[in-house]
Design a protein around this motif. Structure first.
Motif, PDB file in Angstrom:
ATOM      1  N   LEU A   8       0.641   4.354  10.532  1.00 51.28           N
ATOM      2  CA  LEU A   8       0.984   3.133  11.239  1.00 51.28           C
ATOM      3  C   LEU A   8       0.093   2.012  10.676  1.00 51.28           C
ATOM      4  CD1 LEU A   8       2.464   1.599  13.457  1.00 51.28           C
ATOM      5  CD2 LEU A   8       0.648   2.293  15.028  1.00 51.28           C
ATOM      6  N   ILE A   9       0.739   1.097   9.985  1.00 43.16           N
ATOM      7  CA  ILE A   9       0.021  -0.023   9.387  1.00 43.16           C
ATOM      8  C   ILE A   9       0.621  -1.291   9.938  1.00 43.16           C
ATOM      9  CG2 ILE A   9      -0.590  -1.197   7.243  1.00 43.16           C
ATOM     10  CD1 ILE A   9      -0.286   1.514   5.837  1.00 43.16           C
ATOM     11  N   PRO A  10      -0.166  -2.073  10.674  1.00 40.92           N
ATOM     12  CA  PRO A  10       0.383  -3.313  11.231  1.00 40.92           C
ATOM     13  C   PRO A  10       0.858  -4.263  10.139  1.00 40.92           C
ATOM     14  CG  PRO A  10      -1.818  -2.846  12.088  1.00 40.92           C
ATOM     15  CD  PRO A  10      -1.553  -1.875  10.993  1.00 40.92           C
ATOM     16  N   GLU A  11       1.967  -4.906  10.417  1.00 36.65           N
ATOM     17  CA  GLU A  11       2.468  -5.894   9.463  1.00 36.65           C
ATOM     18  C   GLU A  11       1.571  -7.113   9.512  1.00 36.65           C
ATOM     19  OE1 GLU A  11       6.637  -6.694   9.617  1.00 36.65           O
ATOM     20  OE2 GLU A  11       7.083  -4.624  10.163  1.00 36.65           O
ATOM     21  N   GLN A  12       1.328  -7.693   8.376  1.00 36.63           N
ATOM     22  CA  GLN A  12       0.454  -8.866   8.271  1.00 36.63           C
ATOM     23  C   GLN A  12       1.214 -10.131   8.557  1.00 36.63           C
ATOM     24  OE1 GLN A  12      -2.915  -8.712   7.401  1.00 36.63           O
ATOM     25  NE2 GLN A  12      -2.907  -6.512   7.258  1.00 36.63           N
TER      26      GLN A  12
ATOM     27  N   MET B 149       0.844  -1.188   0.000  1.00 33.70           N
ATOM     28  CA  MET B 149       0.000   0.000   0.000  1.00 33.70           C
ATOM     29  C   MET B 149       0.888   1.249   0.000  1.00 33.70           C
ATOM     30  SD  MET B 149      -2.572   1.184   3.000  1.00 33.70           S
ATOM     31  CE  MET B 149      -3.617   2.572   2.765  1.00 33.70           C
ATOM     32  N   ASP B 150       0.688   2.129  -0.969  1.00 35.05           N
ATOM     33  CA  ASP B 150       1.433   3.379  -1.030  1.00 35.05           C
ATOM     34  C   ASP B 150       0.697   4.409  -0.201  1.00 35.05           C
ATOM     35  OD1 ASP B 150       3.146   5.426  -1.665  1.00 35.05           O
ATOM     36  OD2 ASP B 150       2.275   5.765  -3.641  1.00 35.05           O
TER      37      ASP B 150
END
Length: 99
Positions: free
Chosen positions: A95-99, A1-2
């Motif tokens: 802040l995007i949690p890692e999958q 995701m950009d």
């Protein structure tokens, strides 16, 4: 995701400058920023306790769009007016949690 590039800039209206004049200039500056290619938004926020302090929240598609912002005519015009001083600015990301 950009996710793009987020900028937070703190400005302070100079003591000898009319607050009403500065508020109008900051509002126009942010509106003009939103017309820049690669700028999704520019939100001006005024501190509730210190009315001469403003925070600008900006989002650019990438670093190139952010750098182009400094060469824009409206940016140079705003700087040349000398109404504010830049207190601080920093870049941030979502802040995007890692999958």
């Amino acid at each position: 995701m950009d996710q793009g590039l987020f900028i937070t800039a703190e400005l302070r209206v100079k003591p000898d400058v009319s607050l009403e004049l500065a508020k109008l200039a900051i509002f126009r500056f942010c509106r003009d920023m939103e017309s820049e290619p690669g700028c999704s938004f520019a939100l001006p926020l005024q501190d509730k306790e210190d009315p001469r302090k403003f925070i600008l929240w900006e989002r650019y598609d990438d670093e190139a769009a952010h750098q182009a912002h400094f060469n824009a005519e409206h940016t140079q015009r705003f700087i040349q007016q000398g109404l504010t001083e830049l207190v601080q600015a920093f870049q941030s990301q979502l802040l995007i949690p890692e999958q």
